[in-house]
Design a protein around this motif. Structure first.
Motif, PDB file in Angstrom:
ATOM      1  N   GLU A 103       0.830  -1.204   0.000  1.00  0.00           N
ATOM      2  CA  GLU A 103       0.000   0.000   0.000  1.00  0.00           C
ATOM      3  C   GLU A 103       0.865   1.255   0.000  1.00  0.00           C
ATOM      4  N   ASN A 104       1.916   1.257   0.797  1.00  0.00           N
ATOM      5  CA  ASN A 104       2.810   2.413   0.847  1.00  0.00           C
ATOM      6  C   ASN A 104       3.531   2.621  -0.476  1.00  0.00           C
ATOM      7  N   ALA A 105       3.897   1.546  -1.135  1.00  0.00           N
ATOM      8  CA  ALA A 105       4.560   1.667  -2.438  1.00  0.00           C
ATOM      9  C   ALA A 105       3.623   2.286  -3.473  1.00  0.00           C
ATOM     10  N   ILE A 106       2.365   1.887  -3.452  1.00  0.00           N
ATOM     11  CA  ILE A 106       1.397   2.458  -4.387  1.00  0.00           C
ATOM     12  C   ILE A 106       1.153   3.923  -4.054  1.00  0.00           C
ATOM     13  N   MET A 107       1.038   4.250  -2.765  1.00  0.00           N
ATOM     14  CA  MET A 107       0.843   5.646  -2.362  1.00  0.00           C
ATOM     15  C   MET A 107       2.021   6.495  -2.801  1.00  0.00           C
ATOM     16  N   ASP A 108       3.224   6.007  -2.619  1.00  0.00           N
ATOM     17  CA  ASP A 108       4.419   6.733  -3.033  1.00  0.00           C
ATOM     18  C   ASP A 108       4.415   6.929  -4.544  1.00  0.00           C
ATOM     19  N   TYR A 109       4.023   5.907  -5.270  1.00  0.00           N
ATOM     20  CA  TYR A 109       3.965   5.995  -6.730  1.00  0.00           C
ATOM     21  C   TYR A 109       2.985   7.079  -7.175  1.00  0.00           C
ATOM     22  N   VAL A 110       1.829   7.138  -6.530  1.00  0.00           N
ATOM     23  CA  VAL A 110       0.807   8.119  -6.903  1.00  0.00           C
ATOM     24  C   VAL A 110       1.228   9.528  -6.486  1.00  0.00           C
ATOM     25  N   VAL A 111       1.641   9.683  -5.230  1.00  0.00           N
ATOM     26  CA  VAL A 111       1.930  11.020  -4.703  1.00  0.00           C
ATOM     27  C   VAL A 111       3.260  11.556  -5.226  1.00  0.00           C
TER      28      VAL A 111
ATOM     29  N   ARG B 131      -6.530   8.014 -11.911  1.00  0.00           N
ATOM     30  CA  ARG B 131      -7.069   7.256 -13.049  1.00  0.00           C
ATOM     31  C   ARG B 131      -6.057   6.187 -13.495  1.00  0.00           C
ATOM     32  N   VAL B 132      -4.794   6.547 -13.531  1.00  0.00           N
ATOM     33  CA  VAL B 132      -3.762   5.568 -13.902  1.00  0.00           C
ATOM     34  C   VAL B 132      -3.672   4.472 -12.853  1.00  0.00           C
ATOM     35  N   ALA B 133      -3.686   4.855 -11.578  1.00  0.00           N
ATOM     36  CA  ALA B 133      -3.551   3.888 -10.486  1.00  0.00           C
ATOM     37  C   ALA B 133      -4.734   2.937 -10.389  1.00  0.00           C
ATOM     38  N   SER B 134      -5.861   3.318 -10.953  1.00  0.00           N
ATOM     39  CA  SER B 134      -7.026   2.434 -10.918  1.00  0.00           C
ATOM     40  C   SER B 134      -7.243   1.710 -12.238  1.00  0.00           C
ATOM     41  N   GLY B 135      -6.351   1.930 -13.171  1.00  0.00           N
ATOM     42  CA  GLY B 135      -6.484   1.312 -14.493  1.00  0.00           C
ATOM     43  C   GLY B 135      -6.186  -0.173 -14.493  1.00  0.00           C
TER      44      GLY B 135
ATOM     45  N   SER C  88      -4.356  -4.092  -5.874  1.00  0.00           N
ATOM     46  CA  SER C  88      -4.306  -2.750  -5.304  1.00  0.00           C
ATOM     47  C   SER C  88      -5.689  -2.255  -4.917  1.00  0.00           C
ATOM     48  N   ALA C  89      -5.704  -1.307  -4.018  1.00  0.00           N
ATOM     49  CA  ALA C  89      -6.946  -0.766  -3.482  1.00  0.00           C
ATOM     50  C   ALA C  89      -7.714   0.010  -4.542  1.00  0.00           C
ATOM     51  N   SER C  90      -8.968   0.285  -4.235  1.00  0.00           N
ATOM     52  CA  SER C  90      -9.799   1.077  -5.134  1.00  0.00           C
ATOM     53  C   SER C  90      -9.315   2.525  -5.140  1.00  0.00           C
ATOM     54  N   THR C  91      -9.760   3.269  -6.126  1.00  0.00           N
ATOM     55  CA  THR C  91      -9.408   4.680  -6.215  1.00  0.00           C
ATOM     56  C   THR C  91      -9.847   5.428  -4.967  1.00  0.00           C
ATOM     57  N   ARG C  92     -11.021   5.117  -4.473  1.00  0.00           N
ATOM     58  CA  ARG C  92     -11.537   5.780  -3.269  1.00  0.00           C
ATOM     59  C   ARG C  92     -10.623   5.517  -2.074  1.00  0.00           C
ATOM     60  N   THR C  93     -10.166   4.289  -1.926  1.00  0.00           N
ATOM     61  CA  THR C  93      -9.278   3.944  -0.811  1.00  0.00           C
ATOM     62  C   THR C  93      -7.932   4.633  -0.966  1.00  0.00           C
ATOM     63  N   ILE C  94      -7.403   4.655  -2.170  1.00  0.00           N
ATOM     64  CA  ILE C  94      -6.127   5.342  -2.416  1.00  0.00           C
ATOM     65  C   ILE C  94      -6.260   6.816  -2.077  1.00  0.00           C
ATOM     66  N   LEU C  95      -7.340   7.441  -2.513  1.00  0.00           N
ATOM     67  CA  LEU C  95      -7.556   8.854  -2.222  1.00  0.00           C
ATOM     68  C   LEU C  95      -7.664   9.105  -0.717  1.00  0.00           C
ATOM     69  N   ARG C  96      -8.380   8.230  -0.017  1.00  0.00           N
ATOM     70  CA  ARG C  96      -8.508   8.361   1.436  1.00  0.00           C
ATOM     71  C   ARG C  96      -7.141   8.252   2.093  1.00  0.00           C
ATOM     72  N   GLN C  97      -6.318   7.326   1.628  1.00  0.00           N
ATOM     73  CA  GLN C  97      -4.984   7.154   2.212  1.00  0.00           C
ATOM     74  C   GLN C  97      -4.095   8.364   1.932  1.00  0.00           C
ATOM     75  N   VAL C  98      -4.249   8.970   0.772  1.00  0.00           N
ATOM     76  CA  VAL C  98      -3.474  10.172   0.446  1.00  0.00           C
ATOM     77  C   VAL C  98      -3.842  11.299   1.399  1.00  0.00           C
TER      78      VAL C  98
END
Length: 68
Positions: free
Chosen positions: A21-29, A36-40, A56-66
């Motif tokens: 999860e942290n790796a995906i958050m780092d990739y996005v932020v 949109r890319v992260a949920s593709g 990976s988590a849903s877009t909503r979850t990623i946004l909440r984590q950000v």
């Protein structure tokens, strides 16, 4: 590292989940990637192939984590 369940989805230990999860958050932020890319579909397939099954988590979850 992980166990397979009857549905054949791997079950990861909590530290491994946090790492992914942290790796995906780092990739996005830090990578400036849109949600949109992260949920593709292609990105999700890429993550599953690199992590032996982590979805990976849903877009909503990623946004909440950000926001957190």
């Amino acid at each position: 590292m992980f166990q397979l369940t009857l549905s054949s989805k791997p079950v990861f230990p909590e530290p491994v989940l946090r790492k992914y999860e942290n790796a995906i958050m780092d990739y996005v932020v830090e990578g400036g990637v849109t949600l949109r890319v992260a949920s593709g579909v292609r990105f999700k397939k890429f993550v599953v192939s690199l992590t032996n099954g982590y979805e990976s988590a849903s877009t909503r979850t990623i946004l909440r984590q950000v926001v957190e």
